[in-house]
Enzyme design. Structure first.
Site, PDB file in Angstrom:
ATOM      1  CD  GLU A  53      15.216  -8.553  46.969  1.00  0.00           C
ATOM      2  OE1 GLU A  53      14.005  -8.431  47.224  1.00  0.00           O
ATOM      3  OE2 GLU A  53      15.951  -7.601  46.654  1.00  0.00           O
ATOM      4  CE  LYS A 100      -6.239  -8.388  48.118  1.00  0.00           C
ATOM      5  NZ  LYS A 100      -6.930  -9.666  48.040  1.00  0.00           N
ATOM      6  CG  ASP A 120      -4.418 -10.953  50.187  1.00  0.00           C
ATOM      7  OD1 ASP A 120      -3.534 -11.182  49.334  1.00  0.00           O
ATOM      8  OD2 ASP A 120      -5.631 -11.012  49.931  1.00  0.00           O
ATOM      9  CG  HIS A 139      35.914   7.786  51.142  1.00  0.00           C
ATOM     10  ND1 HIS A 139      35.263   7.214  52.200  1.00  0.00           N
ATOM     11  CD2 HIS A 139      35.497   9.076  51.082  1.00  0.00           C
ATOM     12  CE1 HIS A 139      34.480   8.121  52.754  1.00  0.00           C
ATOM     13  NE2 HIS A 139      34.608   9.256  52.086  1.00  0.00           N
TER      14      HIS A 139
END
Lengths: 426, 426, 426, 426
Positions: free
Chosen positions: A111, A241, A316, A412
């Site tokens: 990513e 999990k 994992d 701004h």
């Protein structure tokens, strides 16, 4: 005439013959003769797959793993590797009990911007003196599920468990010298009983250890002695999990706390934000947004940093599911500073076992100075957890700041041009 | 005298000089001259790290990625790769709309037994005629959060959004020809408004696309026109990479349904179980256990198969968090068969973009015949989703069966020896 | 010139003058002179309200309460009562530890059919030999919330709490002879610490007792000794009158288990259903439906029976919120029988205090033979809990059966007319 | 010889004979001859119960209800009433669409201090100009559950539903002129389909109306036409009287928003608190505490006020379960003021039907000026909802302030004596 009956077949099959038998479906991928070296078996699989799927697998086949070990310990029907880009952030200043100093942290991710953004967070932490991190070693859990005839038998069963705690502990701990039984927590209703075993598993993540110990205890002691059948060694009250309230409440693996005080110059120059904006985005996004969504993650993106750290260090990756739960807090301190913290109640983590012994992963752990020492049980994994806590905090701060600075930049600019009069009724 | 001011410094730095500057901290890792090839920059980083951490990074440096691309599109401060072992399962028989046939499925994992077990599930599905799979393309979501002055302004704001839906759509869809706006779903209380934008993003997973579109819409239209400030482009009502009720209810990415009817011979010979046992472990573990645990995962281990599939095919592994939610059902059919299904309400998935263009991942996708065709928008990713649904079902069946057969094995053995009289009151 | 300054005003105000002052707003409802009898104050309030709202309050004023007590102990600004219709079900056969026999149970409700339906359930339980019920007395909880400076101070604070457990217990238990401190469970992150105190409160529901004890402990011991400020005596980690995972996991008040085996004749003749249908509606409604809905109530309608029982017996009706959590199970036993159970993890309940001393409520408790005996601490409330468990099971069974018998009725009718061929693809 | 066979038995039984037959168990409570007036039947039941349980039921029998109506419409086996003390708070200043002005609000409760505390909140709201309240009429829902053969049939079924929406609507709306079908929302997995019907039910709470309409639609149209069997008219995806994510997300009944700006004098003089303290207790208790607890109630005590209001005005008290979900926000405005809001996503509410026609409850509604007008559909119940929103806000503010002022009181006292030096490491 079958090959096995034919004396001529004693002559070992050629590589090409095996490939053919795979392609025709006569042979399955796990049926490659065990006598072949693992690396060669992998090549044969790749060759067959390349033919069957018209896909050359040159890159998947390009690696430096010890195939013999990886194909036995980590991955059956081995054909090669997925290469996940690895970047580095740091130095990350950590003020923990076992990690106290500066670290270069490897992150494996696909990513864009994750590494760069986290790196900025590291700078902020470093300038602020380093993240204070503390770990609680909750332990690894496994919860077999049993069937009783109803509440009367259940209560007798639970009484039996309580009366035989010593025996259960001895048997469980006999399965591994790295394992200590910490607690057996029952939950029951109707004809169902869950026994949630919790173990200290030293430097290992410990899921397998815990399962083996439960199997022994259930199989050799509880079932024979009580006659109450175990329906499954994992009854999902463990719970592994999956995002879950029980892990949120009781913890699992490591509980991680990390925090930092950031003053105005750091907020302004490094994170391009300010205290007020950061506190507001924390409030509306991490608290109110997660509440609105019915989420168990009151944070910006623990999952991203966790996944990158887990893949790099041989954890994992499916444990990111439970690891991603947690709460970020950002509070005003004085007019222009903030106190920021992360909290992760459920992070399974290991410094040995699983993917940690793979070649690239071992290098990543070595970069962090994580190497288990039998004399110092659990210290290596605690060190790893402390570094993880700090890097998650770094990632969190940088992304949160990015939300506000986008906003600020735009605000701004537009305020300067007088473009945001409030046009709706108030 | 600074280097930049010195004419002599116009001469490019030697590699060793850059390494030195990194080691001394004079230079940060992202400050390596852009003029150096990406591969060389990576080598320099590795060399510096090796020295600083006393860790040779030979394996991390061993890969076949296009570094130039990976370091720009996927991972900053690139130093190499994590090699994740990849195995193959199959043939997996899939009966979907876009995946209809047999597939060899790559899984990248470090967890022993996962590939072997899933492979057994594939055999069961194949023998049973193949998994029926259907996909709903829910779409990718992003939910900016806004601050109003209270309910009166909020209602005016929401009315404005509704009145300008066309304009919002045009602006959003102008940011990418791959993107269609499907819905803007508001949620509000106090002074906070979330607008959950949902997009069809074709063959891409689409998170970035969705963010860019939201940024444009918020920045150029909603804020200027209404004066209601956006506090964060993501307000966690999206919600990305967190387990959450909103995604459970509304879906996100793909909703995946897969199912199979398994008869007694398949249950017995392949899965080493029987209908009654499988139904009971489903009931006590996946339903009651998850209910007891307060979990959002009413399944055995979607996360494991998902993580291995995601890493192999270039998906974002942090998306395993939301992808792991879902419900397995196993119901009796006649005396000896079962009807088994999996349901995943929230699986972000892409056939282009992100990690899918990395070299090993592209090979993995090619093995599955997944290649986007602009003429057939969304078909490639649907095919990928269908294969995923079937392989998750395979993994689920095999693990569930393993729980029962352990149990059966033990039970048979002990019953044969008369060892399990019920010794507690009933 | 104010009235108080005027010697003439020493003469007591007439009733009409007080009414006038209320109507004009000169006087507030709680400012009626304390010297007036409570009943007369109530009449004055009614008279003023009748005038101000043009509503005669004859029925609200019609009651037999001891106004003096009710207006001091239960309800300020007393004006009368809400009359809630009360019906009776039974005999309800209960097989508990402290309730063992047949009971006539009062239920106060405005919902047609609830009493009749629950009564049918009582018949089923009675014919089946009576509901087996067991109670766990979890205890009442209260969790003050504290602010620390961060994890280092938090850990010191928690250590201090642990080191002073004895002192804390002594101080807490000194506030009431009915109260025992069972546990102090911490939860912490960022700068926030919750201490969840859990108390055995005997026959009382105990919320007030718990609050008073916490106030004393916090005020006189923890804050002065540690300097860590308490931000609120209730930090919502208690958690009172909210559905919550912590109460699901840890329990609160009483944990109630009740169960019954129902054979085919009872299912057929009394409940107008059959085993298969009942098991299926349990599966699709109480398990799958609640899972789909993201609910904490895996049951058909605990809340209805609970509310009616709570109102009749003087419990706090707001506690229905947490009491309604829980799991119903209905499982096949043999071909035609079912084993049904209910489980309620969090039922605050009292046999003394609160609304239990009101006149109608005392009668309702007396009907159940519930009268606390100091010599037999906690037995009265356990008896009450056991009866409650059985009546909730009765209500659950009858409603579940109604769902199936409607279905059956229709199905039979239509099948007889050949009207339900399956017209959709299968 | 049975009584029914004996001509002599034609003579009506005496009251005493009926009582006897009840006491001996020869006759059940619902078997009292229908020819007897309802009031007399109630007396007979009381007399029998008094004898059987040795409990005189004088207070339960003391009431002014129209027994004939109550025993038919609200409560079978009628024996009398529970008298719940009713107090009054106000004037409550409401700034809604249909309630705009000052109201005297009846609350029926047994919990000391609730009325007094809420009354203080009313004063604060009044001084601050009145609570702004807005209502969204989400509608009442009911979700039958169906069984299909799998995803293929499910998709055909859902398509059929979509194609026959018009027909479904016509049939549903034909069951009552007060009912409009707004939406049919499906949820499906495995072999299970839920159809969540959502109806506008005008001034009625509408649960019964919705059930009857669903029964008709399912029974006469969907089942016969599709052959897909309905397993239960309520599949818990409705979801009634259970805390649930679906209702949080989609709403149910009324969604209520109420808010107020409180300045320093009001905070100080009326609520005995200050802005900073109130914001902090909101943050640590209602947000962080509820997050820690895994609660669906991010508020202090909606349930208390709701229960008292529901009982007083004839609502279904079991609906407090879902009604108690919601979020309180308290935010700083300027240095010394706060903006406070409450949000209730799921409040079933009626101005007609159910308990609203009982005698005391009708008076309570009349006090609030709530009287349905067929010409102004839904306005009466909206008015009721607006008043409810404001009184919940009043109760919330007062309790939150109490937490802080306790704290303040103590803190001030101790700070004055120099008693709180911070004694733990920071």
């Amino acid at each position: 005439m079958s090959k096995t009956a034919n004396p001529a077949s004693v002559a070992p099959l050629t590589r090409e013959e095996i490939v053919r038998s795979l392609v025709t479906g006569e042979r399955r991928f796990h049926e490659i003769p065990k006598t072949l070296p693992a690396e060669e078996a992998a090549e044969i699989r790749r060759q067959a797959l390349a033919e069957m799927t018209s896909t050359p697998l040159a890159n998947i086949g390009h690696h430096s793993l010890d195939v013999q070990r990886a194909s036995h310990r980590n991955c059956e029907n081995f054909i090669g590797v997925a290469q996940i880009p690895m970047g580095v952030v740091g130095p990350l200043r950590v003020r923990g009990k076992h990690a106290d100093g500066d670290f270069w942290v490897p992150l494996a991710t696909t990513e864009a911007a994750l590494v760069a953004s986290t790196n900025r967070g590291c700078t902020a932490l470093r300038e602020a003196g380093g993240a204070v991190v503390r770990i609680e070693d909750v332990g690894m859990t496994r919860a077999p599920v049993f069937r009783t005839s109803g509440i009367v038998q259940t209560q007798a069963f639970l009484q039996w468990i309580q009366d035989h705690e010593e025996e259960i502990r001895d048997l469980a701990e006999g399965t591994s010298r790295y394992l200590k039984l910490l607690e057996v927590r029952p939950y029951t209703f109707g004809t169902t009983v869950f026994l949630r075993f919790r173990f200290d598993t030293g430097d290992a993540m410990g899921m397998n250890m815990a399962t083996i110990a439960c199997d022994r205890v259930v199989n050799e002691l509880i079932e024979p002695a009580t006659g109450v059948p175990c329906i499954g060694l994992s009854g999902n009250y463990c719970v592994d999990k999956k995002p879950a309230a029980i892990n949120w409440q009781e913890g699992r693996g490591k509980r991680i706390y990390a925090e930092i005080l950031l003053d105005a110059p750091i907020l302004h120059h490094i994170l391009k934000t300010d205290a007020r904006s950061l506190v507001e985005v924390q409030y509306r996004k991490n608290l109110l947004g997660s509440i609105a969504a019915g989420s168990m993650g009151y944070n910006a993106h623990y999952a991203n940093v966790l996944a990158a750290f887990f893949i790099a260090t041989g954890q994992d990756p499916a444990h990111v599911v439970e690891g991603s739960m947690g709460i970020t807090c950002i509070e005003s301190r004085g007019p222009d500073s903030v106190f920021a913290s992360i909290f992760m109640p459920d992070v399974p983590l290991g410094a040995v076992g699983g993917g940690t012994s793979l070649d690239t992963q071992r290098e990543a752990l070595a970069m962090l100075g994580v190497s288990p020492d039998p004399e110092r049980r659990g210290e290596a994994v605690t060190r790893l957890a402390e570094i993880l806590g700090a890097v998650v905090l770094a990632g969190e701060l940088s992304l949160m700041a990015a939300f506000t600075s986008n906003d600020l930049a735009r605000a701004h600019e537009k305020l300067g041009r007088g473009e945001i009069p409030n046009r709706l009724p108030t």
